[in-house]
Design a protein around this motif. Structure first.
Motif, mmCIF file in Angstrom:
data_model
loop_
_atom_site.group_PDB
_atom_site.id
_atom_site.type_symbol
_atom_site.label_atom_id
_atom_site.label_comp_id
_atom_site.label_asym_id
_atom_site.label_seq_id
_atom_site.Cartn_x
_atom_site.Cartn_y
_atom_site.Cartn_z
ATOM 1 N N ALA A 1 0.758 -1.330 -0.038
ATOM 2 C CA ALA A 1 0.077 0.024 -0.123
ATOM 3 C C ALA A 1 0.844 1.226 0.066
ATOM 4 O O ALA A 1 0.348 2.168 -0.027
ATOM 5 N N HIS A 2 2.203 1.138 0.135
ATOM 6 C CA HIS A 2 3.244 2.234 0.029
ATOM 7 C C HIS A 2 2.885 3.314 1.106
ATOM 8 O O HIS A 2 2.895 4.473 1.122
ATOM 9 N N VAL A 3 2.373 2.485 2.431
ATOM 10 C CA VAL A 3 2.435 3.283 3.539
ATOM 11 C C VAL A 3 3.377 2.860 4.664
ATOM 12 O O VAL A 3 3.891 1.735 4.580
ATOM 13 N N HIS A 4 3.569 3.427 5.815
ATOM 14 C CA HIS A 4 4.137 3.022 6.846
ATOM 15 C C HIS A 4 3.366 1.800 7.567
ATOM 16 O O HIS A 4 2.223 1.891 7.820
ATOM 17 N N VAL A 5 4.281 0.828 8.262
ATOM 18 C CA VAL A 5 3.489 -0.037 9.199
ATOM 19 C C VAL A 5 2.825 0.197 10.181
ATOM 20 O O VAL A 5 1.699 -0.111 10.428
ATOM 21 N N ASN A 6 3.273 1.168 10.871
ATOM 22 C CA ASN A 6 2.332 2.203 11.853
ATOM 23 C C ASN A 6 1.043 2.464 11.351
ATOM 24 O O ASN A 6 0.049 2.475 12.113
#
Length: 390
Positions: free
Chosen positions: A342-347
């Motif tokens: 999703a091209h986002v941070h794991v948090n």
């Protein structure tokens, strides 16, 4: 030229001489056909003799009168039906007729030369024989094609009737054995029922031909027809559809006597594949538990209410939550892979998953949640609402 003065008596004597040699010439013709046109070897001698007699007597009448019958006066329909039923192609039928007329012409010329018949009369009657060959050939070709069409329609209706009974379980064991022998089905082998529908610009008849061609090309036994705008039948293996525009359900393998049970399964699988907007041929192994999603609309509604509809109040963020939850299940609960995809941070992913649990009052670690959430997500993918027409 219908006749010439003084020629009637010599011509009649010539015709009588020809008539006396009818069966002698016919015997040579029969041997000639057997040698040069193999398909005629299946035609009984008595039938060939009947047709030879008719052609010979018609030719004698043309020689006597100097006129050729009209096309509608040639009654060849019964002969055409017989040849089609025996697998004799039209080209062979025309070759046999031309050989017969050539034998009559050669006999006429030989007898006319020996009798000293007027050369002008010989030329005239020879032209009449050639005209007879042309007119008769056109009529033979026309009635043969009509017989081929009628035979094809009869075979198609008979095949459809056999498959209808086989797939609906209305045939007796004797009828199944008889049909299998006619259509080349092996009673010792298992077959899978197929139910397929075209999409795009492909029609059911074209789809049937394409599927049948695939089966033949890959050595799979099959019997297919078009019923109710769908291609149905039995097949030995899963067809390779490639770019073919088709959605199909393929039932489990079974003997021909139980093909109706496989056909019911194929119908359900087709319904499920269409509900999900899938293209290709699908069996139970492909669709698995998603078959039950379509079959249990009330349960699907309950799970949609429990797991997905609470997200709708969150608007666009609710859609992102659903996307992350779906990825979490599809990637085996590996959050880092979900984040990477999703091209986002794991948090960010962790926050979305936690928010999902808050909105639904469930835990993603619970086994029941994984099962029920997967069911709800599959129901969301349906092209038609749960319980609606597929």
């Amino acid at each position: 030229m219908s006749g010439q003065p003084g020629a009637a008596a010599p011509l009649e004597r010539l015709i009588a001489a020809m008539a006396a040699q009818q069966w002698q010439v016919g015997g040579r013709l029969h041997a000639d056909l057997a040698d040069h046109i193999p398909s005629y070897r299946v035609v009984p001698r008595e039938l060939l003799d009947q047709i030879w007699h008719r052609h010979f007597q018609r030719a004698l009448a043309v020689l006597r009168d100097g006129t050729v019958p009209a096309p509608e006066d040639f009654d060849e329909a019964e002969v055409a039906r017989d040849r089609v039923s025996r697998g004799v192609p039209l080209s062979d039928g025309l070759r046999a007729f031309r050989r017969a007329l050539s034998a009559i012409r050669d006999l006429f010329i030989a007898e006319a030369a020996e009798a000293g018949l007027d050369p002008a009369l010989i030329v005239d009657r020879t032209k009449c024989l050639w005209e007879l060959a042309d007119v008769a050939s056109l009529q033979i070709a026309a009635v043969h094609r009509q017989a081929e069409v009628a035979s094809a329609l009869f075979d198609a209706r008979r095949r459809a009737g056999f498959l209808r009974g086989l797939l609906h379980g209305t045939l007796s064991a004797a009828e199944i054995h008889s049909g299998a022998a006619i259509y080349g089905l092996d009673l010792a082998r298992p077959y899978r029922a197929l139910r397929a529908v075209p999409y795009g610009n492909v029609g059911p008849d074209a789809l049937e031909r394409a599927l049948d061609s695939d089966c033949r090309r890959n050595g799979r036994g099959a019997l297919l027809t078009v019923l109710d705008e769908a291609v149905v039948g039995v097949i030995e293996g899963k067809p390779e559809t490639g770019d073919l525009e088709v959605t199909a359900g393929l039932g489990p393998p079974t003997d021909l006597g139980a093909a109706h049970r496989s056909f019911r399964a194929a119908g359900r699988l087709l319904e499920v594949a269409r509900a999900y907007g899938l293209r290709g041929v699908y069996d139970l192994g492909d669709l698995s538990w998603r078959v039950a999603v379509v079959a249990e609309p009330d349960l699907a509604e309950l799970l949609l209410d429990r797991y997905l509809r609470p997200l709708e109040a969150e608007g666009e963020f609710g859609a992102l939550i659903e996307e992350s939850v779906r990825g979490y299940l599809e990637k085996g609960r590996r959050i880092r892979e979900v984040a990477r995809g999703a091209h986002v941070h794991v948090n960010t992913v962790r926050y979305r998953l936690r928010r999902f649990e808050e909105l639904t009052g469930t835990s993603l670690d619970a086994p029941d949640t994984a099962v029920e959430l997967s069911w709800a997500l599959a129901a969301r993918e349906l092209r038609t609402p749960p319980g609606g027409p597929a």
